[in-house]
Design a protein around this motif. Sequence first.
Motif, mmCIF file in Angstrom:
data_model
loop_
_atom_site.group_PDB
_atom_site.id
_atom_site.type_symbol
_atom_site.label_atom_id
_atom_site.label_comp_id
_atom_site.label_asym_id
_atom_site.label_seq_id
_atom_site.Cartn_x
_atom_site.Cartn_y
_atom_site.Cartn_z
ATOM 1 N N TYR A 1 0.840 -1.208 0.000
ATOM 2 C CA TYR A 1 0.000 0.000 0.000
ATOM 3 C C TYR A 1 0.874 1.256 0.000
ATOM 4 C CZ TYR A 1 -3.297 3.492 1.880
ATOM 5 O OH TYR A 1 -4.056 4.630 2.096
ATOM 6 N N ASP A 2 1.812 1.320 0.930
ATOM 7 C CA ASP A 2 2.664 2.510 1.040
ATOM 8 C C ASP A 2 3.494 2.724 -0.222
ATOM 9 O OD1 ASP A 2 1.721 3.033 3.583
ATOM 10 O OD2 ASP A 2 3.403 2.075 4.606
ATOM 11 N N GLY B 1 2.893 1.563 -3.255
ATOM 12 C CA GLY B 1 2.019 1.887 -4.379
ATOM 13 C C GLY B 1 1.573 3.333 -4.353
ATOM 14 N N ARG B 2 1.235 3.835 -3.187
ATOM 15 C CA ARG B 2 0.841 5.228 -3.035
ATOM 16 C C ARG B 2 1.981 6.171 -3.421
ATOM 17 N NH1 ARG B 2 -4.347 6.142 -3.486
ATOM 18 N NH2 ARG B 2 -5.619 5.823 -1.627
ATOM 19 N N ALA B 3 3.204 5.733 -3.169
ATOM 20 C CA ALA B 3 4.375 6.551 -3.477
ATOM 21 C C ALA B 3 4.804 6.435 -4.936
ATOM 22 C CB ALA B 3 5.532 6.166 -2.565
ATOM 23 N N LYS C 1 -3.628 0.618 -10.189
ATOM 24 C CA LYS C 1 -4.299 1.835 -10.637
ATOM 25 C C LYS C 1 -5.706 1.976 -10.056
ATOM 26 C CE LYS C 1 -1.928 2.107 -15.118
ATOM 27 N NZ LYS C 1 -2.115 2.065 -16.605
ATOM 28 N N HIS D 1 -9.003 2.205 -7.488
ATOM 29 C CA HIS D 1 -9.436 2.822 -6.229
ATOM 30 C C HIS D 1 -9.631 1.757 -5.168
ATOM 31 C CE1 HIS D 1 -12.848 3.562 -3.472
ATOM 32 N NE2 HIS D 1 -12.316 4.766 -3.349
ATOM 33 N N TYR E 1 -6.618 0.298 -2.748
ATOM 34 C CA TYR E 1 -6.164 1.217 -1.705
ATOM 35 C C TYR E 1 -7.257 1.460 -0.669
ATOM 36 C CZ TYR E 1 -2.323 1.900 -4.925
ATOM 37 O OH TYR E 1 -1.244 1.675 -5.755
ATOM 38 N N GLU E 2 -8.494 1.533 -1.126
ATOM 39 C CA GLU E 2 -9.609 1.713 -0.199
ATOM 40 C C GLU E 2 -9.806 0.473 0.667
ATOM 41 O OE1 GLU E 2 -13.121 3.209 1.710
ATOM 42 O OE2 GLU E 2 -11.243 4.027 0.933
ATOM 43 N N ARG F 1 -7.032 0.369 3.218
ATOM 44 C CA ARG F 1 -7.293 1.413 4.216
ATOM 45 C C ARG F 1 -8.296 0.936 5.259
ATOM 46 N NH1 ARG F 1 -11.037 4.044 6.042
ATOM 47 N NH2 ARG F 1 -12.527 3.230 4.519
#
Length: 357
Positions: free
Chosen positions: A78-79, A81-83, A308, A310, A313-314, A317
Amino acid sequence: MHSTPEASEKRTIVERNGALGHIRLNRPKALNSLTLDMVRDIDEAMDRFESDHDIAVVLISGEGERGFCAGGDIRAVYDAGRAGSAAPIDFWAEEYRLNARIARYPKAYVAFMDGIVMGGGAGLTVHGSHRIVTERTRFAMPETGIGFYPDVGGSWFLTRGPGELGTYIALTGEILGAGDVILAGLADHHVPSECFADLTDELAGLSQCGAAEVGAAIATFVTEPVPCTLALVRDEIDRLFRFDTIEEIIAALEEESSDFALKTLETLHRKSPLSLKVTLRLLRFGTSSASLEECLEREFSALTGVMKSHDFYEGVRAAVIDKDRNPKWQPASLDVVTEADMEPYFTPSPQPLFSES
């Protein structure tokens, strides 16, 4: 990738004991969740044991009493991928190649599936030649609940078992006990957890041998697991999950009034609609695939859609970061998931995992 206080500890312990090469996952506080370094450690250990003529069998187990392996380090993915990092793709590429290697490993590969076995933990065990569950085994492929899909060859091994059990397991993420894991064709034997040390000694005492001798050594410790729960609803699962679209499965469930159907409907309505559709399509492709590698290749290509999306990541989270268990999926319902939404998951990767030669 995400670092933890365990970073200074040895996360993979590799030992030799007589004829036994033993690989121990050593992140018990994190349920032995996998990192890229651990994947590489396992691969290197398998190199060493394969070339050592005195090693007759390889055993993989997890430290601690809670779990063999809860999967990949999803917070790290997650971290990264967000970066915008490529680290998650690198991790999955090496993990999937390791899964394929386990399946074709020339020596007996024994997986002790004690405690939690989820996601990537399944990839380290189900592909092995001798798969052992215990009274503490809790097996699941829970990916549709975090906007993902069962990977590590799930579209292969979940389509090789009896009936539609694999479809049910993949879509619902249901947690299975030992008897159900065996029923679904994902494990071979039940051995009480208290016998692990004696089993290890027995395997270490083997001389040069084949799979049959390893199987005979394991058989001396085998006991019957508690009765299966899936066996009681096997006919319902086969009848209700035989369809090729989620909409048809939902409609079939809605026509039923059994407790099983009502519970299953409630479970599916909590999952990512997009993930449900992607997962079922991958499974149906897997049914007609010729090899594990073909399925892994397709699953690897689908990661473009994951990174890619949503929903991934959701989902992470809601499950791991905020832990509110209340993901807001996009698209929010099955009827608004389009082919355009699914296209990124089914576009072949320009960089194949496996040589075509």
